[in-house]
Design a protein around this motif. Structure first.
Motif, mmCIF file in Angstrom:
data_model
loop_
_atom_site.group_PDB
_atom_site.id
_atom_site.type_symbol
_atom_site.label_atom_id
_atom_site.label_comp_id
_atom_site.label_asym_id
_atom_site.label_seq_id
_atom_site.Cartn_x
_atom_site.Cartn_y
_atom_site.Cartn_z
ATOM 1 N N SER A 189 0.584 -1.230 -0.201
ATOM 2 C CA SER A 189 0.126 -0.308 -0.127
ATOM 3 C C SER A 189 0.873 1.657 -0.273
ATOM 4 O O SER A 189 2.028 1.123 0.501
ATOM 5 N N ASN A 190 0.610 2.413 -0.933
ATOM 6 C CA ASN A 190 1.177 3.495 -0.671
ATOM 7 C C ASN A 190 0.295 4.444 0.233
ATOM 8 O O ASN A 190 -0.626 4.694 -0.267
ATOM 9 N N LEU A 191 1.375 5.148 0.729
ATOM 10 C CA LEU A 191 -0.143 6.287 2.176
ATOM 11 C C LEU A 191 0.815 7.562 2.031
ATOM 12 O O LEU A 191 2.305 7.492 1.326
ATOM 13 N N VAL A 192 0.363 7.903 2.956
ATOM 14 C CA VAL A 192 0.890 9.399 3.163
ATOM 15 C C VAL A 192 1.175 9.963 4.551
ATOM 16 O O VAL A 192 1.378 10.680 4.584
ATOM 17 N N THR A 193 0.466 8.843 4.901
ATOM 18 C CA THR A 193 0.726 8.665 7.048
ATOM 19 C C THR A 193 1.767 8.115 7.281
ATOM 20 O O THR A 193 1.734 7.360 6.091
ATOM 21 N N SER A 194 1.524 8.227 8.388
ATOM 22 C CA SER A 194 2.776 7.046 9.213
ATOM 23 C C SER A 194 1.827 6.041 10.244
ATOM 24 O O SER A 194 2.611 5.947 10.672
ATOM 25 N N ARG A 195 0.878 6.054 9.672
ATOM 26 C CA ARG A 195 0.142 5.001 10.671
ATOM 27 C C ARG A 195 -1.293 3.955 9.359
ATOM 28 O O ARG A 195 -1.582 4.928 8.758
ATOM 29 N N HIS A 196 -1.193 2.481 9.397
ATOM 30 C CA HIS A 196 -1.737 2.064 8.260
ATOM 31 C C HIS A 196 -2.424 0.226 9.541
ATOM 32 O O HIS A 196 -1.414 -0.487 10.140
ATOM 33 N N LEU A 197 -3.320 0.515 9.040
ATOM 34 C CA LEU A 197 -4.503 -1.322 10.134
ATOM 35 C C LEU A 197 -4.053 -2.258 8.551
ATOM 36 O O LEU A 197 -4.915 -1.730 7.381
ATOM 37 N N ILE A 198 -3.331 -2.786 8.946
ATOM 38 C CA ILE A 198 -3.319 -4.324 8.005
ATOM 39 C C ILE A 198 -4.619 -5.060 8.595
ATOM 40 O O ILE A 198 -4.571 -5.958 9.600
ATOM 41 N N ARG A 199 -5.284 -5.254 7.386
ATOM 42 C CA ARG A 199 -6.517 -6.745 7.452
ATOM 43 C C ARG A 199 -6.221 -7.765 6.955
ATOM 44 O O ARG A 199 -5.287 -7.811 6.216
ATOM 45 N N GLY A 200 -7.119 -8.176 7.727
ATOM 46 C CA GLY A 200 -7.081 -9.712 6.320
ATOM 47 C C GLY A 200 -6.647 -10.308 6.136
ATOM 48 O O GLY A 200 -5.584 -11.205 5.678
ATOM 49 N N LEU A 201 -5.807 -10.691 8.085
ATOM 50 C CA LEU A 201 -4.140 -11.530 8.372
ATOM 51 C C LEU A 201 -4.974 -12.994 8.739
ATOM 52 O O LEU A 201 -6.190 -13.516 9.501
ATOM 53 N N ILE A 202 -4.578 -13.822 8.457
ATOM 54 C CA ILE A 202 -4.561 -15.286 9.056
ATOM 55 C C ILE A 202 -4.100 -15.322 10.459
ATOM 56 O O ILE A 202 -3.007 -15.475 11.088
ATOM 57 N N PRO A 203 -5.325 -15.963 11.570
ATOM 58 C CA PRO A 203 -4.809 -15.641 13.091
ATOM 59 C C PRO A 203 -3.329 -16.906 13.044
ATOM 60 O O PRO A 203 -2.976 -17.994 12.561
ATOM 61 N N GLY A 204 -3.223 -16.457 14.016
ATOM 62 C CA GLY A 204 -1.433 -17.666 14.802
ATOM 63 C C GLY A 204 -0.464 -18.154 13.315
ATOM 64 O O GLY A 204 -0.295 -18.590 13.475
#
Length: 389
Positions: free
Chosen positions: A194-209
């Motif tokens: 992902s290309n961003l202009v902020t210094s924070r990002h929420l990464i979604r859709g991950l696999i548990p464990g």
């Protein structure tokens, strides 16, 4: 007297409900922030920890643990500190090393709550590059909070005591890029970006464990100069195991049965399997008996045998991780005597079928065989007449 006690009971129940609600929202009300304040000293990095939380939790403990990633994640506590009441920050300036990931947790407790809870973030301070080797602005990466299916990545510029690189001085960043990919499992993952202009990002859709690698850098920074860290998402309840078969045989007529079940590990473990639960149920779904099998490795199948006092009609198996008990898989119970009888019935039916087939086709087959033999004998005699010795 009963009327006089009722308001007290109501008041007590109301206070219990308030305390239960406060304890339930304790973790959500706590926010933990990590900031690197020193990154170029030979004594190691310095990290400032700040937090925001309600004032009704006077007992605070800050712990920092060094993590090592091998086939499993090992933890080694480096330090802890009992915080003063009402404090909102603390500086960790001793015992830290560069390029070592630390898990920094703020543990909160209150007399109104039976158990303590914690909020954690992960940080690895990279060693500051020399001005000659700097490619873009050097960054450090903070990961947290980390959940089973998402995590928050926060990054900032490493503090530098020396003068900045003349090539980078006055340069305006055109944005950042965040890359994450799975680095665990039988099949590799190409990753996401992902290309961003902020210094924070929420990464979604991950696999548990599951273990992931997260990298961050300026948009034009080469991949080899990006700041990367490894993280394992929180575990979740596992999927259902693959129950294969269940059977029972009589141990003592009318009182005891020996029941067996086999199953395979869940396709979606969502973490490390810590045990299984086997439940023997009757036709109405009531649990007659439970058993906790030893061992967790199913290669290729797991097996459990149990003596039960009532004849079950189905058996259910579920797996357990640190997050709790998962979904169950059930199969019907078959009696061993019924299976043996069915096997003999099949054998008898096979013999009867072969007998009928021979009875119907036997004369035709015998006639064809005799005709073939006579034809061969006739050809042999004719050949002897044409070629006498």
């Amino acid at each position: 007297m009963g009327l006089l006690c009722q308001p007290k009971i109501v008041r007590a129940c109301f206070l219990v409900a308030i305390f239960a609600g406060i304890c339930a929202t304790q973790v959500q009300a706590t926010s933990l922030y990590l900031r690197v304040t020193r990154a170029d000293s030979p004594d190691g990095p310095e990290i400032e920890v700040t937090w925001t939380m309600p004032k009704q939790y006077p007992h605070l403990t800050l712990t920092w643990v060094a993590l090592t990633y091998t086939s499993q994640v090992s933890e080694r506590e480096v330090g802890n500190h009992q915080l003063e009441e009402g404090s909102g920050s603390y500086v960790i300036n001793e015992g830290l090393r560069y390029n070592q990931q630390y898990k920094i947790c703020l543990m909160t407790s209150s007399p109104a709550c039976d158990h303590a809870s914690s909020t954690c973030s992960y940080l690895k301070v990279p060693s500051a590059p020399s001005p000659k080797n700097a490619k873009g602005v050097p960054l450090y990466l903070t990961l947290g909070p980390v959940h089973s299916k998402n995590l928050t990545a926060v990054w900032a510029e490493l503090p530098r005591s020396h003068s900045p690189n003349s090539d980078l001085e006055g340069k305006v960043s055109k944005g950042f890029k965040v890359v994450w990919r799975r680095v665990e499992g039988l099949v590799g993952h190409p990753g996401h970006a992902s290309n961003l202009v902020t210094s924070r990002h929420l990464i979604r859709g991950l696999i548990p464990g599951t273990r992931y690698e997260v990298c961050v850098g300026e948009t034009l920074t080469p991949d080899v100069y990006m700041t990367c860290d490894v993280i394992v998402t929180e575990e979740d309840v596992p999927g259902p195991p693959l129950a294969e078969s269940g059977s029972c045989s009589i141990q003592a007529r009318g009182t005891h049965w020996r029941c067996d079940v086999t199953w395979a590990a869940p396709e979606k473990t969502h973490g490390r399997i810590r045990g299984y639960l086997v439940e023997w149920k009757d036709r109405e779904g009531y649990v007659l008996m439970e058993s906790l099998p030893r061992g967790v490795l199913c290669d290729p199948l797991c097996y459990e045998s149990q003596v039960v006092n009532f004849h079950p009609t189905e058996v259910c198996v579920s797996a357990r991780t640190r997050a709790g008990q998962g979904w169950e898989s059930c199969v019907p119970i078959h009696d061993v005597s019924g299976r043996i009888l069915a096997f003999f019935e099949l054998k008898v039916m096979l013999i009867i079928g072969v007998t009928i087939l021979i009875y119907q086709l036997g004369p035709a087959i015998l006639k064809a065989m005799l005709k073939c033999c006579l034809r061969g004998l006739y050809r042999h005699v004719e050949g002897e007449k044409k070629h006498p010795v």
